[in-house]
Design a protein around this motif. Structure first.
Motif, PDB file in Angstrom:
ATOM      1  N   ARG A   1     -13.750  21.301  23.830  1.00 45.17           N
ATOM      2  CA  ARG A   1     -12.948  22.288  24.515  1.00 45.17           C
ATOM      3  C   ARG A   1     -13.088  22.369  26.121  1.00 45.17           C
ATOM      4  NH1 ARG A   1     -13.752  27.749  26.302  1.00 45.17           N
ATOM      5  NH2 ARG A   1     -11.654  29.013  26.017  1.00 45.17           N
TER       6      ARG A   1
ATOM      7  N   THR B   1     -18.360  33.970  26.354  1.00 40.62           N
ATOM      8  CA  THR B   1     -17.629  33.813  25.214  1.00 40.62           C
ATOM      9  C   THR B   1     -17.862  32.809  24.208  1.00 40.62           C
ATOM     10  OG1 THR B   1     -15.423  34.030  26.797  1.00 40.62           O
ATOM     11  CG2 THR B   1     -15.224  33.041  24.534  1.00 40.62           C
ATOM     12  N   LYS B   2     -18.963  31.884  24.587  1.00 39.03           N
ATOM     13  CA  LYS B   2     -19.399  30.760  23.827  1.00 39.03           C
ATOM     14  C   LYS B   2     -20.571  31.473  23.100  1.00 39.03           C
ATOM     15  CE  LYS B   2     -22.272  26.783  24.185  1.00 39.03           C
ATOM     16  NZ  LYS B   2     -22.844  25.676  25.439  1.00 39.03           N
ATOM     17  N   THR B   3     -21.245  32.389  23.461  1.00 40.99           N
ATOM     18  CA  THR B   3     -22.286  33.126  22.955  1.00 40.99           C
ATOM     19  C   THR B   3     -21.623  34.029  21.794  1.00 40.99           C
ATOM     20  OG1 THR B   3     -23.624  33.265  24.859  1.00 40.99           O
ATOM     21  CG2 THR B   3     -24.289  34.811  23.391  1.00 40.99           C
ATOM     22  N   LEU B   4     -20.469  34.884  22.123  1.00 38.89           N
ATOM     23  CA  LEU B   4     -20.075  35.787  21.144  1.00 38.89           C
ATOM     24  C   LEU B   4     -19.316  34.860  19.945  1.00 38.89           C
ATOM     25  CD1 LEU B   4     -18.436  38.170  23.673  1.00 38.89           C
ATOM     26  CD2 LEU B   4     -20.281  38.545  22.219  1.00 38.89           C
ATOM     27  N   SER B   5     -19.078  33.714  20.248  1.00 39.62           N
ATOM     28  CA  SER B   5     -18.395  32.888  19.090  1.00 39.62           C
ATOM     29  C   SER B   5     -19.176  32.365  18.459  1.00 39.62           C
ATOM     30  CB  SER B   5     -17.245  31.799  19.774  1.00 39.62           C
ATOM     31  OG  SER B   5     -18.295  30.732  20.247  1.00 39.62           O
ATOM     32  N   PHE B   6     -20.329  31.966  18.790  1.00 38.56           N
ATOM     33  CA  PHE B   6     -21.601  31.790  17.943  1.00 38.56           C
ATOM     34  C   PHE B   6     -22.022  32.945  17.109  1.00 38.56           C
ATOM     35  CE2 PHE B   6     -25.745  30.473  16.681  1.00 38.56           C
ATOM     36  CZ  PHE B   6     -25.766  29.485  15.972  1.00 38.56           C
TER      37      PHE B   6
ATOM     38  N   ALA C   1     -20.390  35.334  16.058  1.00 41.93           N
ATOM     39  CA  ALA C   1     -19.483  35.710  14.979  1.00 41.93           C
ATOM     40  C   ALA C   1     -19.956  34.926  13.663  1.00 41.93           C
ATOM     41  CB  ALA C   1     -18.116  35.442  15.248  1.00 41.93           C
ATOM     42  N   ILE C   2     -20.291  33.653  13.981  1.00 36.89           N
ATOM     43  CA  ILE C   2     -21.078  32.759  12.943  1.00 36.89           C
ATOM     44  C   ILE C   2     -22.194  33.055  12.293  1.00 36.89           C
ATOM     45  CG2 ILE C   2     -21.668  30.340  12.427  1.00 36.89           C
ATOM     46  CD1 ILE C   2     -19.700  29.482  14.508  1.00 36.89           C
TER      47      ILE C   2
ATOM     48  N   HIS D   1     -20.607  23.815  16.522  1.00 39.25           N
ATOM     49  CA  HIS D   1     -20.215  24.613  17.404  1.00 39.25           C
ATOM     50  C   HIS D   1     -20.260  23.977  19.032  1.00 39.25           C
ATOM     51  CE1 HIS D   1     -20.488  28.116  20.288  1.00 39.25           C
ATOM     52  NE2 HIS D   1     -19.591  28.722  19.582  1.00 39.25           N
TER      53      HIS D   1
ATOM     54  N   TRP E   1     -17.496  23.138  21.463  1.00 36.18           N
ATOM     55  CA  TRP E   1     -17.459  23.742  22.575  1.00 36.18           C
ATOM     56  C   TRP E   1     -17.392  22.521  23.875  1.00 36.18           C
ATOM     57  CZ3 TRP E   1     -16.534  28.525  23.560  1.00 36.18           C
ATOM     58  CH2 TRP E   1     -16.638  29.053  24.804  1.00 36.18           C
TER      59      TRP E   1
ATOM     60  N   THR F   1     -28.840  36.008  19.131  1.00 35.62           N
ATOM     61  CA  THR F   1     -27.872  35.695  20.271  1.00 35.62           C
ATOM     62  C   THR F   1     -28.211  35.978  21.273  1.00 35.62           C
ATOM     63  OG1 THR F   1     -26.229  36.489  18.775  1.00 35.62           O
ATOM     64  CG2 THR F   1     -25.446  36.632  20.956  1.00 35.62           C
TER      65      THR F   1
END
Length: 120
Positions: free
Chosen positions: A114, A2-7, A9-10, A107, A111, A41
């Motif tokens: 979070r 999830t962390k990788t996917l959120s970065f 998108a940026i 990010h 993270w 990514t």
């Protein structure tokens, strides 16, 4: 992941915008924006796992600097190979990783906050 996917998108957003501004071509910018962030990514994911394995209590600044070197290399290679121009590769490599390195730092910071909230 999830962390990788959120970065990611940026990263996709930054790469497309800069590639389009540099080339003026939507198709080329789209290709760069798809390929460069995909490679970065994967590099981000492996880089993150390596840092967690090798240095679990690592410095955020050292980790960010390390990723910046990886990012610069990938950005130059992809932009140069797709455009066929050293200048486009060089400019893309200087600007895009710089913006994403700053984004990476914040990010990572978000993270960690979070994770701290989840652990509390």
């Amino acid at each position: 992941m999830t962390k990788t996917l959120s970065f990611a998108a940026i990263h996709f957003s930054v790469a497309f915008t800069l590639a389009w501004l540099l080339t003026g071509e939507i198709l080329l910018a789209s290709l760069i924006a798809l390929i460069e962030p995909m490679v970065n990514t994967a590099a981000f994911y492996l880089h993150d796992k390596l840092w967690l394995w090798r240095k679990p209590d690592h410095s955020l600044h050292a980790k960010t600097s390390s990723f910046a070197v990886v990012h610069f290399t990938v950005a130059f290679s992809v932009a140069w190979l797709l455009s066929g121009e050293w200048l486009t590769g060089g400019v893309m490599a200087l600007i895009e990783p710089g913006i994403n390195t700053v984004a990476f730092f914040f990010h990572e910071k978000a993270w960690r906050q979070r994770q701290a909230l989840v652990a509390a």
